[in-house]
Design a protein around this motif. Structure first.
Motif, PDB file in Angstrom:
ATOM      1  N   PRO A 106       0.886  -1.106  -0.030  1.00 21.86           N
ATOM      2  CA  PRO A 106       0.010  -0.014  -0.053  1.00 21.86           C
ATOM      3  C   PRO A 106       0.769   1.275   0.056  1.00 21.86           C
ATOM      4  O   PRO A 106       2.185   1.284   0.513  1.00 21.86           O
ATOM      5  CB  PRO A 106      -0.697  -0.209   1.251  1.00 21.86           C
ATOM      6  CG  PRO A 106       0.100  -0.763   2.352  1.00 21.86           C
ATOM      7  CD  PRO A 106       0.729  -1.970   1.219  1.00 21.86           C
ATOM      8  N   VAL A 107       0.156   2.403  -0.436  1.00 23.91           N
ATOM      9  CA  VAL A 107       0.950   3.465  -0.440  1.00 23.91           C
ATOM     10  C   VAL A 107       0.392   4.225   0.977  1.00 23.91           C
ATOM     11  O   VAL A 107      -0.738   4.294   1.327  1.00 23.91           O
ATOM     12  CB  VAL A 107       0.502   4.201  -1.424  1.00 23.91           C
ATOM     13  CG1 VAL A 107       1.093   5.952  -1.172  1.00 23.91           C
ATOM     14  CG2 VAL A 107       1.099   3.977  -3.033  1.00 23.91           C
ATOM     15  N   VAL A 108       1.602   4.773   1.495  1.00 19.81           N
ATOM     16  CA  VAL A 108       1.391   5.263   3.043  1.00 19.81           C
ATOM     17  C   VAL A 108       1.664   6.812   3.007  1.00 19.81           C
ATOM     18  O   VAL A 108       2.536   7.244   2.694  1.00 19.81           O
ATOM     19  CB  VAL A 108       2.272   4.493   4.371  1.00 19.81           C
ATOM     20  CG1 VAL A 108       2.068   5.072   5.589  1.00 19.81           C
ATOM     21  CG2 VAL A 108       1.823   3.060   4.092  1.00 19.81           C
ATOM     22  N   LEU A 109       0.570   7.464   3.666  1.00 23.32           N
ATOM     23  CA  LEU A 109       0.688   8.865   3.841  1.00 23.32           C
ATOM     24  C   LEU A 109       0.455   9.108   5.358  1.00 23.32           C
ATOM     25  O   LEU A 109      -0.532   8.947   5.880  1.00 23.32           O
ATOM     26  CB  LEU A 109      -0.215   9.775   3.218  1.00 23.32           C
ATOM     27  CG  LEU A 109      -0.034   9.889   1.612  1.00 23.32           C
ATOM     28  CD1 LEU A 109      -0.408   8.508   0.789  1.00 23.32           C
ATOM     29  CD2 LEU A 109      -0.842  11.185   1.042  1.00 23.32           C
ATOM     30  N   ARG A 110       1.794   9.700   6.164  1.00 18.04           N
ATOM     31  CA  ARG A 110       1.387   9.726   7.624  1.00 18.04           C
ATOM     32  C   ARG A 110       2.438  10.816   7.992  1.00 18.04           C
ATOM     33  O   ARG A 110       2.884  11.558   7.244  1.00 18.04           O
ATOM     34  CB  ARG A 110       2.082   8.452   8.162  1.00 18.04           C
ATOM     35  CG  ARG A 110       3.444   7.759   7.612  1.00 18.04           C
ATOM     36  CD  ARG A 110       4.034   6.943   8.534  1.00 18.04           C
ATOM     37  NE  ARG A 110       4.593   7.785   9.575  1.00 18.04           N
ATOM     38  CZ  ARG A 110       5.326   7.325  10.551  1.00 18.04           C
ATOM     39  NH1 ARG A 110       5.427   5.754  10.777  1.00 18.04           N
ATOM     40  NH2 ARG A 110       5.903   7.891  11.607  1.00 18.04           N
ATOM     41  N   GLY A 111       2.561  11.196   9.242  1.00 19.00           N
ATOM     42  CA  GLY A 111       3.465  12.199   9.766  1.00 19.00           C
ATOM     43  C   GLY A 111       4.739  11.750   9.972  1.00 19.00           C
ATOM     44  O   GLY A 111       5.245  10.530   9.742  1.00 19.00           O
ATOM     45  N   ASP A 112       5.875  12.578  10.052  1.00 17.18           N
ATOM     46  CA  ASP A 112       7.285  12.189  10.020  1.00 17.18           C
ATOM     47  C   ASP A 112       7.634  12.059  11.479  1.00 17.18           C
ATOM     48  O   ASP A 112       9.081  11.770  11.740  1.00 17.18           O
ATOM     49  CB  ASP A 112       7.911  13.244   9.096  1.00 17.18           C
ATOM     50  CG  ASP A 112       8.226  14.566  10.198  1.00 17.18           C
ATOM     51  OD1 ASP A 112       7.159  14.872  10.772  1.00 17.18           O
ATOM     52  OD2 ASP A 112       8.782  15.524   9.273  1.00 17.18           O
ATOM     53  N   ARG A 113       6.800  12.039  12.379  1.00 16.61           N
ATOM     54  CA  ARG A 113       7.494  11.964  13.870  1.00 16.61           C
ATOM     55  C   ARG A 113       7.566  10.373  14.193  1.00 16.61           C
ATOM     56  O   ARG A 113       6.501   9.839  14.193  1.00 16.61           O
ATOM     57  CB  ARG A 113       6.564  12.651  14.867  1.00 16.61           C
ATOM     58  CG  ARG A 113       7.259  13.094  16.245  1.00 16.61           C
ATOM     59  CD  ARG A 113       6.637  14.012  16.874  1.00 16.61           C
ATOM     60  NE  ARG A 113       7.240  14.334  18.185  1.00 16.61           N
ATOM     61  CZ  ARG A 113       7.117  15.242  19.102  1.00 16.61           C
ATOM     62  NH1 ARG A 113       5.875  15.945  18.701  1.00 16.61           N
ATOM     63  NH2 ARG A 113       7.648  15.559  20.092  1.00 16.61           N
ATOM     64  N   MET A 114       8.644   9.898  14.438  1.00 16.87           N
ATOM     65  CA  MET A 114       8.784   8.493  14.440  1.00 16.87           C
ATOM     66  C   MET A 114       9.031   7.883  15.876  1.00 16.87           C
ATOM     67  O   MET A 114       8.893   6.762  15.949  1.00 16.87           O
ATOM     68  CB  MET A 114      10.317   8.188  13.814  1.00 16.87           C
ATOM     69  CG  MET A 114      10.463   8.788  12.425  1.00 16.87           C
ATOM     70  SD  MET A 114       8.996   8.253  11.288  1.00 16.87           S
ATOM     71  CE  MET A 114       9.383   6.619  11.078  1.00 16.87           C
ATOM     72  N   GLY A 115       8.949   8.875  17.095  1.00 17.10           N
ATOM     73  CA  GLY A 115       9.377   8.670  18.338  1.00 17.10           C
ATOM     74  C   GLY A 115       7.833   8.126  18.910  1.00 17.10           C
ATOM     75  O   GLY A 115       6.841   8.010  18.393  1.00 17.10           O
ATOM     76  N   TYR A 116       8.018   8.116  20.417  1.00 20.84           N
ATOM     77  CA  TYR A 116       6.788   7.775  21.127  1.00 20.84           C
ATOM     78  C   TYR A 116       6.449   8.892  21.961  1.00 20.84           C
ATOM     79  O   TYR A 116       7.414   9.572  22.538  1.00 20.84           O
ATOM     80  CB  TYR A 116       7.314   6.779  21.978  1.00 20.84           C
ATOM     81  CG  TYR A 116       7.293   5.228  21.375  1.00 20.84           C
ATOM     82  CD1 TYR A 116       6.146   4.240  21.369  1.00 20.84           C
ATOM     83  CD2 TYR A 116       8.219   4.968  20.295  1.00 20.84           C
ATOM     84  CE1 TYR A 116       6.306   3.189  20.979  1.00 20.84           C
ATOM     85  CE2 TYR A 116       8.307   3.723  19.687  1.00 20.84           C
ATOM     86  CZ  TYR A 116       7.450   2.815  19.797  1.00 20.84           C
ATOM     87  OH  TYR A 116       7.373   1.807  19.069  1.00 20.84           O
TER      88      TYR A 116
END
Length: 256
Positions: A106-116
């Motif tokens: 699938p193509v994913v569109l999301r935010g760039d913040r990778m942490g918790y």
């Protein structure tokens, strides 16, 4: 330097490990192991698509400012493409968007913040991490297939246009966990089939006029974050004093 070079050349995340070593005055030596991963990305800032363009799946694209598709041009996202958006960055389409994902990729569109945010709660599961996808008044013949669009301020916003022309076909896709509306339609011709439209702080599907068909889709709202006041499906033929005729609204074999 060698590790940095490996990360820069890699298409997939590269695991990293190092140690902090502590030595006390008493001569006791202890160490703490640090683990992380590095990912090479293609960074775009204030990017405008001025000719037909293909984004592929080799490396993620990080969008630091809104990505804009000019009128008359087409942006195609190949299967497996990943777009990571900085806070408030949007995908604004004046031309045409073609998302050609697949079940396996699938193509994913999301935010760039990778942490918790805290343990077991990644920012990727928190709504409002980026803007969303906006199809403006001049945008037609958009096609989205096997896309995962989640954790934005909104999901897909479809602006008013010629209701007799196809504005958007949305198939086999997920719009999930938005702080505003998930699929927001205003006086447009939209078809959605086999989609999951869920957990919006606003409405999962918000319709104001137009010609809209939803088939084999799930609209479900179990919004657990504060500030949400929407419903699964909200439709009307007006917006305040403005009359917005619903020419057709059909839901077939859907779960609400």
């Amino acid at each position: 330097i060698e590790d940095d070079y490996i990360i820069a050349q890699a298409n997939e995340p590269v695991d990293e490990e190092d140690k902090l070593v502590f030595s006390t005055e008493a001569g006791v030596v202890q160490s703490v192991t640090l683990t992380a991963s590095g990912q090479a990305v293609l960074t775009l800032t204030a990017q405008r698509i001025k000719e037909n363009t293909l984004f592929n799946a080799h490396r993620p694209y990080r969008i630091l400012d809104s990505l804009v598709v000019e009128q008359g041009q087409t942006l195609t996202l190949a299967a497996g493409t990943r777009l990571y958006f900085h806070p408030q960055a949007e995908l604004i389409v004046h031309g045409t968007l073609q998302i050609l994902g697949s079940l396996q990729e699938p193509v994913v569109l999301r935010g760039d913040r990778m942490g918790y945010m805290f343990n077991n709660q990644p920012y990727d599961r928190i709504p409002g991490q980026w803007g969303g996808v906006r199809l403006t008044a001049t945008s037609y013949n958009n096609y989205i297939n096997y896309a995962d669009i989640h954790s934005g301020n909104y999901g897909v916003r479809v602006d008013s246009g010629d209701v007799t022309q196809n504005k958007l076909i949305l198939e086999n896709s997920v719009i999930h966990n938005t702080s505003g509306h998930g699929l927001d339609i205003r006086m447009a011709n939209v078809y959605a089939g086999n989609c999951q439209l869920t957990n919006a702080g606003g409405d999962c599907v918000h319709v104001r006029g137009g010609d809209v068909t939803l088939v084999h889709s799930t609209l479900a709202r179990f919004y657990v974050f504060t500030g949400g006041s929407g419903v699964a499906l909200d439709f009307a033929n007006f917006d305040g004093p403005v009359r917005l005729p619903i020419q057709s609204l059909q839901l077939a074999n859907c779960i609400i």
